[in-house]
Design an enzyme around this catalytic site. Structure first.
Site, PDB file in Angstrom:
ATOM      1  N   SER A  80      33.972  15.366 -48.422  1.00 31.79           N
ATOM      2  CA  SER A  80      34.998  15.280 -49.459  1.00 31.79           C
ATOM      3  C   SER A  80      36.371  15.017 -48.826  1.00 31.79           C
ATOM      4  O   SER A  80      36.520  14.081 -48.051  1.00 31.79           O
ATOM      5  CB  SER A  80      34.978  16.568 -50.293  1.00 31.79           C
ATOM      6  OG  SER A  80      35.657  16.384 -51.499  1.00 31.79           O
ATOM      7  N   ASP A 135      27.773  10.474 -57.611  1.00 28.76           N
ATOM      8  CA  ASP A 135      29.050  11.135 -57.343  1.00 28.76           C
ATOM      9  C   ASP A 135      30.234  10.279 -57.799  1.00 28.76           C
ATOM     10  O   ASP A 135      30.420   9.168 -57.284  1.00 28.76           O
ATOM     11  CB  ASP A 135      29.161  11.413 -55.841  1.00 28.76           C
ATOM     12  CG  ASP A 135      30.438  12.141 -55.469  1.00 28.76           C
ATOM     13  OD1 ASP A 135      31.087  12.709 -56.369  1.00 28.76           O
ATOM     14  OD2 ASP A 135      30.789  12.145 -54.272  1.00 28.76           O
ATOM     15  N   HIS A 143      27.778  14.736 -54.460  1.00 31.98           N
ATOM     16  CA  HIS A 143      28.836  14.885 -53.481  1.00 31.98           C
ATOM     17  C   HIS A 143      28.306  15.544 -52.206  1.00 31.98           C
ATOM     18  O   HIS A 143      27.879  16.690 -52.221  1.00 31.98           O
ATOM     19  CB  HIS A 143      29.919  15.767 -54.119  1.00 31.98           C
ATOM     20  CG  HIS A 143      31.298  15.566 -53.589  1.00 31.98           C
ATOM     21  ND1 HIS A 143      31.915  14.352 -53.539  1.00 31.98           N
ATOM     22  CD2 HIS A 143      32.205  16.459 -53.089  1.00 31.98           C
ATOM     23  CE1 HIS A 143      33.137  14.486 -53.063  1.00 31.98           C
ATOM     24  NE2 HIS A 143      33.328  15.747 -52.764  1.00 31.98           N
TER      25      HIS A 143
END
Length: 489
Positions: A176, A403, A429
């Protein structure tokens, strides 16, 4: 019922631990929620500390602060094995999670270290998070933190093994925002790492991130998408006709700002796709729609059972400047409002979320929470790092097909920066590192519950191949520097 004294003590301890878990969960920021924690799911939770420079860009400011880190050496092939630095992102870092990094550590005989991001968790330079004290919170400062820590830890290894001028091969990992930091670190400090993995790495700062909502519609499929759009339409209507009853239905009466409430409802759907639980959301909604039931009531039941994270969305909560377990929310919004934006606004048509979640909502939030007219320098951020056109090398980019954040990542592949898409029904994710689904944490990133495990394992094999190649190249370069006579033959 009365418990004997030892049992009473045990009950109190268990209650305390449960409360602490709730507090930790509440501290996780809403936009790039990590969902890594969970009792017993860490390789280590033993804290270590480093004296870190507050302002890496000032020759005059000599202030320092204590920054927390962790090390895991059980699989380390001492003294020459690689060091894997798993970057901790926009939340408190309570240890090194036992995800796929543990499998990689065993395979490569690596030490694993994790550095807590400045300001988050226990690594705050200030006791107050007043806006003026947040001036040193940025990705640029965080990258220098990683560089300083990397040098510090390498020196400590050399001292431990009574050697000098030796460099272990280093490799950086991140998911991320931490995935973006991993890519950016390799870009800015290529001499300090053999390569990087940017798992769901959001390297492109985006002002109006309409692709985010569009991806939710694609991931949902026609039936679920239609149900979510109907819910949004009904909620917008009832917010006008009976706001109090509507918010009470969702257990969100504290959200006085309608935009906060609508954002909360939108994110509750997002997380189902982002973290690999689409059927848990979509199946009851599709069934309710077919049966002619009230979709708003059905959605409220889903949220209260699966996503009772209301405080995170309350601007009054975001205004709080004292250090608490919930401070991560305020800190991440500061980075959003100054540096990366990722404003998840409704597209002009066919949107899932309410059209009231627009640019003005985000900018008003920034001003209200921080007391200043803040506007994220998106162009400056992308100019500094390159965005999706990042001109780096030896960086692996991975993304999950479901995602929504993948549209802020680098999805085109090149020999120096390969990019892979993990495709399956619940691949979200950071799936390559976390498995499916991701809450609670899947130990060692087990991919068995991914709807297409072979897709995950194929990408992992390619990751391993790149890591192996780049570590070997680093080792060869190190050996040639240490033994130049060997390189002549």
């Amino acid at each position: 019922m009365e418990f004997p004294a030892p049992m009473t003590k045990l009950v109190l301890i268990v209650f305390y631990l449960l409360v602490m878990v709730e507090l930790i969960d509440a501290s996780v920021p809403r936009l790039l929620r990590q969902l890594e924690s969970g009792s017993g799911n860490y390789l280590t939770t033993e804290e270590h500390w480093i004296n870190q420079t507050l302002d890496h860009f000032s020759p005059y400011d000599q202030r320092q602060f204590q920054q927390r880190y962790y090390e895991y050496l059980d699989d380390f092939r001492a003294p020459d094995g690689p060091v894997f630095l798993k970057i901790c992102g926009e939340s408190a870092c309570s240890g090194i999670p036992n995800d796929y990094i543990s499998v990689l550590a065993k395979k490569f005989g690596a030490a694993v270290v994790t550095l807590e991001h400045r300001y988050y968790g226990k690594s705050s330079p200030f006791k107050s998070l007043a806006t003026e004290n947040l001036r040193y919170l940025s990705s640029k400062q965080a990258l220098f933190d990683l560089a300083v820590f990397r040098e510090h830890y390498q020196d400590s290894l050399n001292e431990k093994f009574n050697r000098s001028n030796v460099e272990n091969p280093w490799f950086f990992f991140g998911i991320s925002y931490a995935g973006a930091l991993s890519a950016w670190f390799r870009l800015k400090f290529p001499h300090l790492t053999c390569g990087s993995l940017a798992s769901s790495g959001v390297v492109q700062a985006i002002y109006n991130f309409t692709e985010f909502d569009k991806q939710i519609g694609e991931s949902a499929g026609p039936e679920c998408k239609a149900a979510l759009q109907e819910i949004t339409h009904l909620v917008d209507q009832r917010l006008v006709s009976d706001e109090k009853a509507l918010k009470k239905l969702f257990g969100a009466s504290q959200l006085k700002n309608d935009g906060d409430f609508l954002y909360y409802l939108a994110d509750a759907a997002v997380t189902a796709f982002q973290y690999g639980n689409p059927d848990r959301l979509c199946n009851p909604l599709i069934e309710a729609k077919k049966a002619g039931k009230d979709l708003v009531v059905t959605y409220a039941a889903y949220i209260k059972e699966n996503y009772a994270d209301v405080e995170t969305y309350d601007q009054e909560h975001l205004k709080k400047t004292e250090l608490t377990n919930g401070s991560s929310d305020r800190l991440w919004w500061f980075q959003v409002c100054t540096e990366v934006a990722y404003f998840q606004v409704a597209p002009s048509n066919d949107s899932i979320r309410s059209s009231k979640i627009d640019t003005k909502y985000h900018l008003d939030l920034c001003k209200n929470v921080f007391g200043k007219e803040l506007s994220p320098d998106v162009s400056g951020t992308n100019l500094y790092y390159g965005g999706r056109e990042i001109a780096g090398s030896k960086i692996v980019f991975t993304n999950g097909s479901q995602d929504p954040w993948r549209h802020a990542s680098k999805q085109t592949s090149s020999p120096e920066m390969p990019s892979y898409l993990v495709s399956c029904h619940n691949c979200g994710h950071g799936t390559d590192m976390r498995g499916c689904p991701q809450s609670p944490l899947v130990l060692q990133g087990n991919a068995e519950n991914c709807t297409f495990p072979d897709a995950v394992n194929k990408v992992r094999q390619q990751m391993v191949q790149h890591i192996d190649t780049w570590l070997s190249e680093c080792q060869q370069a190190q050996d040639s520097n240490r033994y130049p006579q060997l390189s002549k033959h």
